[in-house]
Design a protein around this motif. Structure first.
Motif, PDB file in Angstrom:
ATOM      1  N   UNK A 228      37.612  63.003  36.862  1.00  0.00           N
ATOM      2  CA  UNK A 228      38.427  61.975  37.516  1.00  0.00           C
ATOM      3  C   UNK A 228      38.865  60.900  36.533  1.00  0.00           C
ATOM      4  N   UNK A 229      39.827  60.094  36.963  1.00  0.00           N
ATOM      5  CA  UNK A 229      40.346  59.017  36.135  1.00  0.00           C
ATOM      6  C   UNK A 229      39.317  57.894  36.037  1.00  0.00           C
ATOM      7  N   UNK A 230      38.988  57.443  34.818  1.00  0.00           N
ATOM      8  CA  UNK A 230      37.993  56.378  34.659  1.00  0.00           C
ATOM      9  C   UNK A 230      38.592  55.007  34.983  1.00  0.00           C
ATOM     10  N   UNK A 231      37.959  54.220  35.855  1.00  0.00           N
ATOM     11  CA  UNK A 231      38.522  52.920  36.240  1.00  0.00           C
ATOM     12  C   UNK A 231      38.488  51.920  35.096  1.00  0.00           C
TER      13      UNK A 231
ATOM     14  N   UNK B  89      27.316  53.163  40.679  1.00  0.00           N
ATOM     15  CA  UNK B  89      26.127  53.832  41.195  1.00  0.00           C
ATOM     16  C   UNK B  89      26.321  54.403  42.590  1.00  0.00           C
ATOM     17  N   UNK B  90      27.261  53.839  43.341  1.00  0.00           N
ATOM     18  CA  UNK B  90      27.480  54.275  44.721  1.00  0.00           C
ATOM     19  C   UNK B  90      28.951  54.069  45.060  1.00  0.00           C
ATOM     20  N   UNK B  91      29.723  55.144  45.053  1.00  0.00           N
ATOM     21  CA  UNK B  91      31.164  55.036  45.277  1.00  0.00           C
ATOM     22  C   UNK B  91      31.525  54.587  46.690  1.00  0.00           C
ATOM     23  N   UNK B  92      30.555  54.568  47.592  1.00  0.00           N
ATOM     24  CA  UNK B  92      30.813  54.031  48.930  1.00  0.00           C
ATOM     25  C   UNK B  92      30.829  52.506  48.941  1.00  0.00           C
ATOM     26  N   UNK B  93      30.370  51.907  47.860  1.00  0.00           N
ATOM     27  CA  UNK B  93      30.345  50.454  47.736  1.00  0.00           C
ATOM     28  C   UNK B  93      31.453  50.004  46.787  1.00  0.00           C
ATOM     29  N   UNK B  94      31.946  48.773  46.987  1.00  0.00           N
ATOM     30  CA  UNK B  94      33.056  48.244  46.205  1.00  0.00           C
ATOM     31  C   UNK B  94      32.640  47.009  45.416  1.00  0.00           C
ATOM     32  N   UNK B  95      32.884  47.045  44.101  1.00  0.00           N
ATOM     33  CA  UNK B  95      32.762  45.836  43.287  1.00  0.00           C
ATOM     34  C   UNK B  95      33.990  44.971  43.529  1.00  0.00           C
TER      35      UNK B  95
ATOM     36  N   UNK C 190      40.571  39.459  49.473  1.00  0.00           N
ATOM     37  CA  UNK C 190      39.956  40.634  48.854  1.00  0.00           C
ATOM     38  C   UNK C 190      38.676  41.049  49.555  1.00  0.00           C
ATOM     39  N   UNK C 191      38.033  40.111  50.250  1.00  0.00           N
ATOM     40  CA  UNK C 191      36.762  40.402  50.915  1.00  0.00           C
ATOM     41  C   UNK C 191      36.908  41.411  52.045  1.00  0.00           C
ATOM     42  N   UNK C 192      38.127  41.564  52.575  1.00  0.00           N
ATOM     43  CA  UNK C 192      38.325  42.472  53.710  1.00  0.00           C
ATOM     44  C   UNK C 192      38.949  43.801  53.286  1.00  0.00           C
ATOM     45  N   UNK C 193      39.113  44.029  51.970  1.00  0.00           N
ATOM     46  CA  UNK C 193      39.708  45.261  51.482  1.00  0.00           C
ATOM     47  C   UNK C 193      38.714  46.032  50.612  1.00  0.00           C
ATOM     48  N   UNK C 194      38.993  47.316  50.444  1.00  0.00           N
ATOM     49  CA  UNK C 194      38.160  48.187  49.619  1.00  0.00           C
ATOM     50  C   UNK C 194      39.012  48.793  48.507  1.00  0.00           C
ATOM     51  N   UNK C 195      38.357  49.484  47.550  1.00  0.00           N
ATOM     52  CA  UNK C 195      39.101  50.282  46.593  1.00  0.00           C
ATOM     53  C   UNK C 195      39.821  51.383  47.354  1.00  0.00           C
ATOM     54  N   UNK C 196      40.796  52.033  46.747  1.00  0.00           N
ATOM     55  CA  UNK C 196      41.509  53.087  47.447  1.00  0.00           C
ATOM     56  C   UNK C 196      40.557  54.240  47.751  1.00  0.00           C
ATOM     57  N   UNK C 197      40.904  55.037  48.760  1.00  0.00           N
ATOM     58  CA  UNK C 197      40.001  56.092  49.230  1.00  0.00           C
ATOM     59  C   UNK C 197      40.397  57.471  48.701  1.00  0.00           C
ATOM     60  N   UNK C 198      41.008  57.501  47.519  1.00  0.00           N
ATOM     61  CA  UNK C 198      41.518  58.745  46.948  1.00  0.00           C
ATOM     62  C   UNK C 198      40.462  59.440  46.083  1.00  0.00           C
ATOM     63  N   UNK C 199      39.361  59.829  46.686  1.00  0.00           N
ATOM     64  CA  UNK C 199      38.306  60.525  45.941  1.00  0.00           C
ATOM     65  C   UNK C 199      38.908  61.733  45.223  1.00  0.00           C
ATOM     66  N   UNK C 200      38.425  62.086  44.016  1.00  0.00           N
ATOM     67  CA  UNK C 200      37.290  61.481  43.294  1.00  0.00           C
ATOM     68  C   UNK C 200      37.669  60.317  42.385  1.00  0.00           C
TER      69      UNK C 200
END
Length: 248
Positions: free
Chosen positions: A195-198, A163-169, A125-135
């Motif tokens: 947008x859809x709430x996570x 707080x920053x959609x460029x960052x991934x929890x 998981x450390x090498x992956x991000x959330x999907x890039x389907x903004x918003x």
């Protein structure tokens, strides 16, 4: 007075009603848990479903494959209608010896290859991000059922930081095995929206009533009829695994 396990079954049923039956769009979802059996023999199930609002998302189905029909993937119903295969065509269920993986994207393969190299679930998981389907920034969700030794059940979500959609929890849960008739579940979204709430909070306790076919029907029928696309239940026991499908 009801026992702790009896109260947990009631709580799981309430979660099922609120988060699935009364929810038009929880999105993609994963549930993993144990069936109730008369002889106390462990029978596990992994449930995975997909939903969709756009034509591109709805143009999908589940296909079972692999050397022993133990793998699950998505494919286009009509390849001519695919506008973008990113995030909608992927392997959803893969296996290693006594390890069973399920996710909502191509990170299933990332986890499989990482575990195969003797690395950890977290390392994949450390090498992956959330999907890039903004918003929407759809979360990547996953689960690993490891039946080696004492066993381990893990869930994870990769979610855009509020707080920053460029960052991934990157959040990982490790659970004790659930009692029979119960499982843990996670979905990509809390409910419909633009947008859809996570998904937020911990994975939910959810019920696993009856036979695998009963469970497939119960979860398929709980999903909103206008938005559901396909659902799979993988049954895992001493003889191996098999997959039950429900789809249009």
């Amino acid at each position: 007075m009801a026992s702790q396990i009896e109260e947990l079954h009631v709580f799981a049923g309430q979660n099922f009603g609120r988060h699935l039956l009364a929810n038009s769009y929880p999105g993609r979802g994963i549930v993993v848990g144990r069936l109730e059996t008369e002889d106390e023999v462990d029978v596990w199930v992994q449930i995975y479903w997909i939903m969709g609002r756009s034509e591109n998302s709805r143009n999908r189905r589940f296909v079972v494959g692999g050397s022993a029909d133990q793998e699950l993937r998505t494919e286009a119903r009509d390849p001519a209608l695919v506008t973008d295969p990113t995030n909608i065509i992927y392997e959803a269920m893969l296996e290693l010896p006594d390890i069973y993986l399920v996710s909502n994207g191509d990170h299933t393969r990332t986890i499989h290859e990482t575990i195969e190299r003797s690395a950890r679930f977290e390392d994949a998981l450390a090498v992956r991000e959330r999907e890039d389907d903004a918003p929407n920034y759809t979360p990547r969700i996953a689960s690993m059922l490891d039946l080696r030794g004492h066993g381990e059940l893990c869930f994870a979500i990769l979610r855009a930081n509020a707080a920053d959609h460029d960052q991934t929890d990157r959040i990982v849960w490790r659970f004790p095995f659930p009692p029979q008739g119960l499982g843990y579940g996670i979905t990509t979204y809390r409910h419909d929206g633009n947008p859809l709430p996570p998904f937020a909070g911990d994975p939910l306790w959810l019920p696993l009533p009856g036979t695998p076919e009963d469970i497939a029907d119960a979860y398929w029928n709980a999903l909103d009829e206008d938005n559901r696309i396909a659902l799979a239940v993988k049954v895992i026991d001493a003889d191996g695994s098999r997959i039950i499908l429900r789809q249009h």
